[in-house]
Enzyme design. Structure first.
Site, mmCIF file in Angstrom:
data_model
loop_
_atom_site.group_PDB
_atom_site.id
_atom_site.type_symbol
_atom_site.label_atom_id
_atom_site.label_comp_id
_atom_site.label_asym_id
_atom_site.label_seq_id
_atom_site.Cartn_x
_atom_site.Cartn_y
_atom_site.Cartn_z
ATOM 1 N N PHE A 1 48.850 1.762 10.204
ATOM 2 C CA PHE A 1 47.788 0.771 10.115
ATOM 3 C C PHE A 1 48.145 -0.267 9.067
ATOM 4 O O PHE A 1 49.074 -0.065 8.269
ATOM 5 C CB PHE A 1 46.446 1.452 9.773
ATOM 6 C CG PHE A 1 45.379 1.202 10.813
ATOM 7 C CD1 PHE A 1 45.552 1.646 12.119
ATOM 8 C CD2 PHE A 1 44.216 0.520 10.499
ATOM 9 C CE1 PHE A 1 44.574 1.409 13.083
ATOM 10 C CE2 PHE A 1 43.233 0.290 11.455
ATOM 11 C CZ PHE A 1 43.418 0.737 12.747
ATOM 12 N N GLN B 1 35.174 -9.874 4.873
ATOM 13 C CA GLN B 1 36.419 -9.707 5.610
ATOM 14 C C GLN B 1 36.328 -10.313 6.999
ATOM 15 O O GLN B 1 35.432 -9.972 7.781
ATOM 16 C CB GLN B 1 36.788 -8.244 5.745
ATOM 17 C CG GLN B 1 38.113 -8.060 6.486
ATOM 18 C CD GLN B 1 38.615 -6.637 6.379
ATOM 19 O OE1 GLN B 1 38.151 -5.751 7.089
ATOM 20 N NE2 GLN B 1 39.580 -6.401 5.495
ATOM 21 N N HIS C 1 38.185 -10.237 10.316
ATOM 22 C CA HIS C 1 39.177 -9.411 11.022
ATOM 23 C C HIS C 1 40.052 -10.337 11.860
ATOM 24 O O HIS C 1 39.530 -11.211 12.551
ATOM 25 C CB HIS C 1 38.465 -8.413 11.922
ATOM 26 C CG HIS C 1 39.361 -7.339 12.469
ATOM 27 N ND1 HIS C 1 40.329 -7.597 13.406
ATOM 28 C CD2 HIS C 1 39.447 -6.006 12.193
ATOM 29 C CE1 HIS C 1 40.968 -6.469 13.687
ATOM 30 N NE2 HIS C 1 40.446 -5.488 12.974
ATOM 31 N N LEU D 1 35.491 -6.785 18.734
ATOM 32 C CA LEU D 1 36.658 -6.342 17.991
ATOM 33 C C LEU D 1 37.779 -5.837 18.895
ATOM 34 O O LEU D 1 37.556 -5.072 19.814
ATOM 35 C CB LEU D 1 36.241 -5.206 17.057
ATOM 36 C CG LEU D 1 37.366 -4.556 16.256
ATOM 37 C CD1 LEU D 1 37.929 -5.525 15.253
ATOM 38 C CD2 LEU D 1 36.851 -3.302 15.560
ATOM 39 N N GLU E 1 42.827 -3.011 15.151
ATOM 40 C CA GLU E 1 44.111 -3.123 14.466
ATOM 41 C C GLU E 1 45.101 -2.111 15.035
ATOM 42 O O GLU E 1 46.321 -2.283 14.922
ATOM 43 C CB GLU E 1 43.883 -2.834 12.981
ATOM 44 C CG GLU E 1 45.078 -3.082 12.101
ATOM 45 C CD GLU E 1 44.646 -3.301 10.666
ATOM 46 O OE1 GLU E 1 43.938 -4.282 10.417
ATOM 47 O OE2 GLU E 1 45.010 -2.475 9.811
ATOM 48 N N ARG F 1 44.540 -7.553 6.114
ATOM 49 C CA ARG F 1 43.768 -8.365 7.058
ATOM 50 C C ARG F 1 43.529 -9.791 6.591
ATOM 51 O O ARG F 1 43.545 -10.716 7.407
ATOM 52 C CB ARG F 1 42.430 -7.696 7.338
ATOM 53 C CG ARG F 1 42.596 -6.485 8.216
ATOM 54 C CD ARG F 1 41.306 -5.777 8.416
ATOM 55 N NE ARG F 1 41.497 -4.627 9.292
ATOM 56 C CZ ARG F 1 40.560 -3.776 9.627
ATOM 57 N NH1 ARG F 1 39.343 -3.935 9.147
ATOM 58 N NH2 ARG F 1 40.812 -2.754 10.419
ATOM 59 N N HIS G 1 33.800 -9.471 9.972
ATOM 60 C CA HIS G 1 33.881 -8.078 10.408
ATOM 61 C C HIS G 1 33.265 -7.093 9.431
ATOM 62 O O HIS G 1 32.644 -6.109 9.824
ATOM 63 C CB HIS G 1 35.363 -7.756 10.611
ATOM 64 C CG HIS G 1 35.633 -6.352 11.019
ATOM 65 N ND1 HIS G 1 35.148 -5.811 12.188
ATOM 66 C CD2 HIS G 1 36.339 -5.358 10.422
ATOM 67 C CE1 HIS G 1 35.545 -4.561 12.291
ATOM 68 N NE2 HIS G 1 36.267 -4.245 11.231
ATOM 69 N N ARG H 1 39.598 -5.083 2.316
ATOM 70 C CA ARG H 1 39.668 -3.676 2.717
ATOM 71 C C ARG H 1 40.828 -3.475 3.670
ATOM 72 O O ARG H 1 41.054 -4.257 4.582
ATOM 73 C CB ARG H 1 38.362 -3.264 3.395
ATOM 74 C CG ARG H 1 38.398 -1.853 3.940
ATOM 75 C CD ARG H 1 37.050 -1.445 4.506
ATOM 76 N NE ARG H 1 36.692 -2.092 5.755
ATOM 77 C CZ ARG H 1 37.215 -1.828 6.938
ATOM 78 N NH1 ARG H 1 38.167 -0.936 7.050
ATOM 79 N NH2 ARG H 1 36.789 -2.470 8.018
#
Lengths: 577, 295, 319
Positions: free
Chosen positions: A131, A244, A246, A256, A259, A290, A354, A389
């Site tokens: 990730f 954030q 995304h 969404l 990721e 991100r 996000h 994050r």
């Protein structure tokens, strides 16, 4: 063997009855249910209150996975901690991150034992995928539905232990008496009746505030209720400017695209077909953190290398079988919502709001500045995510700090005896809501919300500057003036969503006001807060958290302070991917 | 037009009128058939409950037998249609599974390569023959007669297996046929509902409620008869209609259940006795006289 | 594009306790979903319209409704597609659920069925350290059920629930399957016993495939139920009419290559179940006089030895 109906709560229509619990948890997502399970399996009188049925919670939408360094398998918790801290652009409180990284392994194993159907390696043990922001693969997952898979299992555990659930109840006020939180006033949406629920401790786990922005990956229910409730009670909210965006949200709807796609090897392409991340993060490429990826995309789009305001996510080279087995939900979304077959075509995506790193300030036990009031999950800010994050850290945050808040609240309530709450809390709220219902001839709440959300995305977007933020503040002032005029079509009691939306609007405005005031205060760029007029990071002056307090005595209703970041092992350095 | 004909088990057992009427109608439409006399029962989904693989082997065998003749399969029962199509679908999706199944057919010298199509007579009429040509074989119209189409389950679900996307006409094939004979379609809630046959011997109470609901609402919608492409639906809606209606609605069995070839046969002017209309439990006497009156 | 639609309204607070159809007309972008339209109505035209929705990305399960008589998730149903196919747009709440207001239904009955099947993992003991060991294949297999988002669409259109509220139902049975098939669960045989024996259990499904057809997440509840039937038989549960029905069918095809219907009827009832057998007499008699009683010596397939050989081969492997 048959499951006893664990639903102990009487759905009383009796308005004079006082509901009482040891611990009341607002929100039934991962953090809320994890805290609840902690309490209820240790025999406490725990209840969860949620404005939707628990399995509708937004935790469902988390797709890609949950991070955990498994030390007994050769991973190093300090490595994960460092990745997290670097990802946070060094705004995270390192002592809290250390706790999260150290407890992660147990947290994930515990979820597996509860029944989560995590993917496995060849040895039958938990399997991983890579990730963003991390060099090694330590993200545990269930297809592309990890959040949903965990949420449903936690709900199963709630049923197993007979957890009381106030299903479709909406909290309108926290009750703070003698310096401690003693319960809530809540609306039973199904009947339209207001009730007092007394508790020795309250844990807020009501999630984020995506609907303050547009577009957003968030569900319509993510209206910042929990954050606003705490803020209105006097608790400071921390780092609210850290929003954030995304990188891979569907063009148009903003849904969404996990990721995980990039984790499994997908590429990001501009209109020239180039893997443009080479220019911005040559080492991590599509798996940089991100904020870095979102800014890269936005730059490509702004500089004319986008396609109708989007860039492309390309999974073709992964092959159909891989896509359909590991990323099935993504294929479903692509086909159903865009008519795109990921095995055949790339899909247009762009940055979308996000997650809010900011939130209710807590310590690493979830305790806030008010006794008996806790917070955990997205609505809380410990801070483990700092200014940005990492993907798959949110699910980790919810279960680690959800458990901790539950555990600490359990200890706290041992020494608390019940206090009687005056009925006037209830009558005051009844009157307030009645006035809202009776208001006629004004605007609908949706119109106000839409204006607010657009203006917030414009003013406090992927890129921001003094001008854009001042504009947002001016817009928000206007919007706040429109609030008292909002009127509601539906005057009846039963399932009055119109009323609920008007209440949510007030919470969203509280959030927005905190965000813009925090944003204009921070004189540097850090993580997700990127100012085109001050592009550098200023550790000398700004290695601090912003705190926004509700202040009825100040001219603009808030007071902004700062507090230093806790550094333990890792000195802040320049962040490169 | 040549097909490998699989009549199924019920057409030779509890619904002989279906076999008889189908044979006459196919002859009139110049549909040439070779009967797959060595083919087994499809299992009707029931055998598959005990052992799905066994069911698949049996049905793939039937598909292979037809493939050897290089002919598509023609069936007169929706359940045969659905069950064989499901087996066909499974082996087309999973070639490894097909290989495994072919292993059991080797001894007989059979191997299924995946090319056989299965079509109910209803689809053969609508798709291969076409309404225009069909009407040329008609001697009369069933004007002012009302029919309630009862598809049942196996010829409309799952739509993916039955290839509805590529053949959109399948979704309202009965309505097309009813229109072709000059009759009217009534709208009612049982159109694609379940007749209850699969649970007849397992939970008769529920099965009869379904029979009562659907025949009752068909009658309420003004239909003179129900037409269905499945003999199992026929058996339940016809055979158990008296008991079901008495028990659940307190009224009588008053709506006959007509097979697809019987409907076509009536428009072709074929005598009722040859179509086996006297073999129904719910009498077709009134229905037939109203049809002849309206001619 | 301009859209006309009708929505079924109901308000228990109104004097006449009846539902009514309300028409709405609105302009909306071409790619819009039905949910987009409903939200637009709620936000701009009629704030009193009650409906549940949250994620608008087909993952939360809130927005199950009936569209032109068929249950779906409206967040992933495009307006254009429905209007082109059906020429009209009528929206009602899910069937088989009691209505609270407008399109909002009570989910109490849904979740009470879930609770009935012991919906949590029941291992005898936990590993001393670390996780349960399980193959990836076994975990991926469970995805079929884990994909369920509890939207209620299958329950709405289930033809058995329409006539029998005691049926456990497709959603709860699909969830029960997940625990039966989970290698970490230690109560497989108790679960199967319960689902086999209880009223409204696995044998009450009528195999109509509605749940398979309407499920927005490809859970295929009916297939899950069928798998449990197979498991029940394998585990030796032979006391149900469902078992007898299936076993007789299986054996008949083995013997004759075709189905012996008379035998099937009698055997499914149960050779010693006198009331049931007596029950068959009237229908048998009616069939006889109409000339449609199945022959006592059943129709056989030609060259049926080939079929028998296949059986022998398969059964040998199963041993």
């Amino acid at each position: 063997m048959i499951c006893q109906n664990g639903f102990n709560l009487e759905k009383g229509q009796n308005n004079n009855r006082m509901y009482q619990h040891d611990i009341l948890i607002i929100g039934a997502g991962l953090a809320g249910l994890r805290a609840a399970v902690e309490g209820v399996r240790n025999g406490l009188n725990v209840a969860v209150i949620s404005k939707v049925h628990p399995v509708r919670s937004h935790s469902n939408a988390a797709q890609g996975g949950i991070n955990a360094p498994l030390v007994d398998r050769g991973d190093d918790w300090e490595d994960h901690a460092y990745d997290t801290i670097k990802g946070s652009d060094f705004l995270a409180d390192q002592d809290a991150v250390e706790i999260m990284s150290r407890e992660a392994g147990d947290a994930v194993i515990e979820l597996e034992r509860m029944g989560v159907i995590f993917s496995r390696g060849d040895d039958g043990k938990l399997g991983t995928r890579r990730f963003g922001g991390q060099k090694i693969a330590r993200t545990f997952f269930v297809g592309a539905i990890t959040g949903s898979a965990i949420l449903h299992v936690l709900y199963e555990q709630a049923l197993k232990y007979g957890l009381n659930i106030y299903e479709e109840w909406f909290v309108t006020k926290l009750i703070i008496v003698e310096g401690r939180c003693q319960g809530v006033v809540a609306l039973d949406i199904k009947t339209g009746e207001l009730h007092l629920i007394q508790a020795k401790a309250v844990i807020i786990a009501a999630g984020g505030a995506g609907r303050v922005f547009e577009p957003s990956t968030n569900a319509l229910i993510c209206t910042g209720d929990g954050i606003a409730l705490a803020w209105n009670a006097g608790v400071p909210v921390m780092d609210m400017e850290m929003i954030q965006y995304h990188p891979t949200t569907l063009a148009g709807t903003g849904i969404l695209m996990s990721e995980a796609a990039r984790g499994e090897g997908a590429y990001l392409l501009n209109s020239k077909g180039e893997r443009f991340m080479e220019k911005y993060a040559p080492d991590y490429m599509e798996l940089a953190s991100r904020d870095v990826v979102s800014r890269a995309e936005q730059t490509e789009i702004d500089e004319g290398r986008g396609i109708d305001g989007n860039v492309l996510l390309d999974l073709r080279h992964l092959g159909r079988e891989h896509i359909e087995s590991g990323l099935g939900y993504l294929q479903e979304v692509a086909v159903e919502f865009m008519g795109v077959d990921l095995a055949e075509q790339p899909i247009p995506i762009r940055p979308g709001m996000h997650y809010i790193m900011g939130g209710i300030k807590t310590d690493s036990d979830g305790a806030t500045s008010i006794n008996g009031l806790y917070a955990a999950g997205e609505c809380a800010n410990v801070s483990v995510h700092g200014a940005n994050r990492l993907g798959a850290n949110s699910l980790l945050d919810t279960v680690v700090f959800g458990r901790r808040a539950g555990a600490h609240a359990m200890k706290y309530v041992r020494d608390i005896s019940e206090t009687f709450i005056d009925e006037k809390y209830l009558t005051d709220e009844r009157n307030r809501l009645q006035r809202m219902i009776e208001n006629n001839g004004g605007e609908r709440s949706a119109a106000v919300r839409n204006d607010m959300a657009r203006s917030m995305t414009n003013g406090v977007g992927v890129f921001r500057d003094q001008n854009s933020m001042e504009k947002a503040i001016a817009n928000m002032s206007d919007i706040m003036n429109r609030i008292p005029n909002v009127s509601i079509d539906r005057k009846g009691k039963i399932f009055n969503t119109d009323l609920v939306f008007a209440l949510e609007l007030e919470y969203m405005v509280n959030i927005a006001w905190s965000v813009v005031n925090a944003a204009i205060t921070r004189q540097e760029s850090r993580g997700a807060h990127f100012r085109t007029d001050i592009t550098g990071r200023d550790d000398k002056n700004w290695l601090k958290h912003t705190l926004v307090f509700k202040d009825v005595n100040s001219e603009n209703g808030v007071r902004v302070e700062t507090t230093p970041v806790t550094i333990t092992k890792w000195k802040p350095i320049e962040r490169r991917y | 037009m040549k097909y490998a004909f699989f009549p199924g088990c019920v057409a030779r057992g509890g619904t002989p009128e279906l076999y008889d009427s189908a044979t006459i109608v196919m002859e009139r439409l110049q549909i040439e058939t070779i009967e797959l006399s060595t083919a087994s029962c499809t299992g009707a989904g029931v055998l598959q409950e005990k052992n799905e693989k066994m069911g698949d082997i049996l049905n793939v065998r039937t598909l292979a037998l037809a493939e050897k003749l290089e002919l598509p399969i023609l069936v007169i029962c929706s359940t045969c249609q659905g069950v064989i199509s499901q087996a066909n679908f499974r082996v087309q999706k999973d070639r490894k599974y097909l290989e495994e199944i072919n292993g059991y057919l080797k001894d007989e010298g059979l191997e299924y390569k995946g090319t056989t199509k299965v079509k109910h007579l209803l689809w053969v009429i609508i798709e291969d023959i076409g309404i225009k040509k069909l009407k040329e074989s008609f001697k009369t119209e069933l004007k002012d007669v009302n029919f309630a189409p009862f598809y049942g389950c196996y010829i409309v679900r799952p739509s993916e297996v039955l290839e509805f996307t590529d053949n959109p006409g399948r979704e309202n094939s009965l309505e097309q046929l009813i229109g072709a004979v000059g009759a009217n379609v009534t709208k009612y809630s049982g159109r694609t509902a379940c007749c209850g046959f699969p649970i007849l011997f397992i939970n008769q109470e529920n099965s009869l409620k379904m029979v009562s609901n659907h025949t009752g609402s068909a009658k309420d919608s003004g239909a003179d008869a129900i037409v269905t492409p499945c003999p199992l639906c026929h058996l339940n809606l016809d055979g158990y209609q008296p008991k079901a209606r008495r028990k659940n609605r307190g009224d009588n069995a008053d709506i006959p259940i007509i097979h697809v070839p019987q409907l076509v046969g009536l428009a072709m002017g074929i005598p009722e006795t040859q179509l086996g209309l006297q073999k129904h439990v719910v009498s077709t006497k009134n229905f037939i006289s109203s049809v002849t009156q309206k001619k | 594009m301009q859209v006309s639609m009708r929505v079924k309204r109901y308000d228990p607070e109104l004097k006449e306790n009846k539902s009514w159809w309300q028409g709405y007309k609105l302009g909306i972008h071409a790619n819009a979903t039905i949910l987009d339209a409903l939200i637009k109505i709620r936000e701009e035209v009629d704030g009193s319209l009650a409906l549940r929705c949250a994620c608008r990305a087909s993952i939360c399960g809130s927005c199950g409704m009936r569209v032109n008589g068929r249950a779906r998730l409206v967040c992933k149903t495009r307006l254009e597609e429905i209007i082109q196919k059906d020429g009209e747009l009528n929206i009602e709440p899910l069937a088989n659920h009691s209505v609270i207001r407008d399109l909002v239904v009570s989910v109490d009955s849904f979740f009470s069925k879930i609770k009935e099947i012991t919906p949590y993992l029941t291992p005898k003991s936990e590993p001393v350290t670390g996780e349960f060991i399980a193959s990836n294949e076994s975990m991926e297999n469970l995805l079929k059920s884990m994909n369920c988002i509890m939207c209620g669409v299958c329950v709405s259109d289930c033809t058995v629930l329409e006539v029998d509220k005691k049926f456990i139902g497709p959603a709860a049975l699909a969830k029960a399957w997940r625990f039966v098939e989970d290698p970490r669960d230690d109560e497989k045989s108790q679960r199967i016993s319960y689902l086999n024996d209880t009223e409204g259990g696995i044998w009450d499904c009528t195999r109509c495939m509605q749940c398979v057809e309407v499920c927005p997440k490809d859970v295929a509840p009916m297939d899950r139920i069928m798998e449990m039937r197979e498991t029940a038989i394998r585990l030796g549960h032979k006391n149900s009419p469902g078992y007898r029905h299936s076993e007789t069918f299986y054996r008949s095809v083995k013997k004759h290559g075709r189905l012996d219907e008379t035998l099937l009827a009698i055997s499914s009832a149960g050779w010693t179940n006198i009331p049931r057998l007596i029950d068959l007499i009237p229908i048998g008699f009616k069939a006889l006089i109409r000339g449609k009683l199945p022959p006592i010596i059943p129709h056989k397939a030609e060259k049926k030895e080939a079929i028998k050989n296949i059986y022998v081969k398969v059964e040998k492997e199963d041993e």
